[in-house]
Design an enzyme around this catalytic site. Sequence first.
Site, short mmCIF file in Angstrom:
data_model
loop_
_atom_site.label_atom_id
_atom_site.label_comp_id
_atom_site.label_asym_id
_atom_site.label_seq_id
_atom_site.Cartn_x
_atom_site.Cartn_y
_atom_site.Cartn_z
N LYS A 291 11.60 2.47 4.71
CA LYS A 291 11.68 1.94 6.08
C LYS A 291 12.95 1.11 6.24
O LYS A 291 13.67 1.23 7.24
CB LYS A 291 10.44 1.09 6.39
CG LYS A 291 9.18 1.93 6.61
CD LYS A 291 7.89 1.12 6.63
CE LYS A 291 6.69 2.06 6.82
NZ LYS A 291 5.38 1.40 6.71
N GLN B 223 2.84 -4.48 6.20
CA GLN B 223 2.45 -3.30 5.42
C GLN B 223 1.02 -3.45 4.91
O GLN B 223 0.65 -4.49 4.36
CB GLN B 223 3.43 -3.11 4.25
CG GLN B 223 3.21 -1.86 3.44
CD GLN B 223 3.53 -0.57 4.19
OE1 GLN B 223 4.32 -0.56 5.14
NE2 GLN B 223 2.91 0.52 3.80
N ASP C 95 3.58 -0.87 14.95
CA ASP C 95 2.59 -0.01 14.30
C ASP C 95 1.53 0.48 15.28
O ASP C 95 0.78 1.40 14.97
CB ASP C 95 1.87 -0.82 13.20
CG ASP C 95 2.37 -0.49 11.81
OD1 ASP C 95 2.79 0.65 11.58
OD2 ASP C 95 2.33 -1.39 10.96
N1 GUN Z 1 0.17 1.66 5.11
C1 GUN Z 1 0.13 3.03 5.11
N2 GUN Z 1 0.63 3.52 6.28
C2 GUN Z 1 0.99 2.44 7.02
C3 GUN Z 1 1.57 2.32 8.31
O1 GUN Z 1 1.85 3.29 9.03
N3 GUN Z 1 1.79 1.03 8.73
C4 GUN Z 1 1.49 -0.05 7.96
N4 GUN Z 1 1.73 -1.27 8.47
N5 GUN Z 1 0.94 0.04 6.77
C5 GUN Z 1 0.70 1.29 6.29
#
Ligand code: GUN
Length: 306
Positions: free
Chosen positions: A52, A96, A119
């Site tokens: 990311k 996350q 998100d």
């Molecule tokens: N953990 C696995 N996929 C995601 C996601 O799309 N966003 C976040 N914040 N955590 C994750």
Amino acid sequence: MAQILDGIRVRDEILSELKPRVAALAASGRPPGLAVVLAGHDPGSEIYVRNKVKACQDLGILSEKLTPPDSVSTAEVLAAVEQLNQRPDIDGILVQLPLPKQVDSKRILLAIDPEKDVDGFHPFNVGNLVANVPGPRACTPAGIIEILKRYGIPISGRRAVVVGRSDIVGKPIALLLLHENATVTICHSKTPDLAAVCREADILVAAIGRPAMITADYIKPGATVIDVGMNRIDSREDAARIFRNAPEKLASFDKKGNVLVGDADPFAMAEISGAYTPVPGGVGPLTIAMLMANTVASAERRARAC
Ligand code: GUN
């Protein structure tokens, strides 16, 4: 031969469409800013977050990574989120998941300013999704809709079956498919005769987190299979079985000590489906592209509001 739905190609397309929008924001004041909170040392999460941050750098988005230790408390994560909510240079906040077990994830997600919730996990934005009101959508489900549309796969009037009911993928993708006028069924571990339900699907979304669980008898010939799974296999015996002793996969296993497999049997997808997303290189890259898209859209909204 089944068509491979190439997530890397679609990701690159999306990112190149975002480039001029990022440049316009930078020229008119400042670039978009994304803050990522990565608590602890979950190896999977560390890889996701690294990707990311790299995507932000490539696109000219300012990124900031906060890495509190495994022992962090709910109050400490809340304080970090509060500070990010106040920062004018931060347009998107991503915490996350999963968080360390002592942290109350629901309280954290609720504390993120819904305007900065890239998100789409805040209950306000989940409500917008249910009501089909514009707003940030969860990145993986949004990426799935994007790849279906960009490959011209019809959704309206088709039968869609989603296996898995998580807040991150299963529930939001079911709603997005519904808003595209699919007839949607959500299945889970208590669904009787899961294979028979899956065989009704024109679009089958596998988001269960069980390696190669969707086998040939779950797939209607010609169906589109979207494999959201990212399972790391560290038994050579399992890898050999799942990949039918494919030499390149076993060589890769011998080099790294593990191999990645989705929720669907890769051979069943290739032999029976009409089109499918491979693992890796399918849904994964799209999640990051949609995170970038949500961050740019948030920065544009906030710039207009100034
Ligand atoms: N953990 C696995 N996929 C995601 C996601 O799309 N966003 C976040 N914040 N955590 C994750």
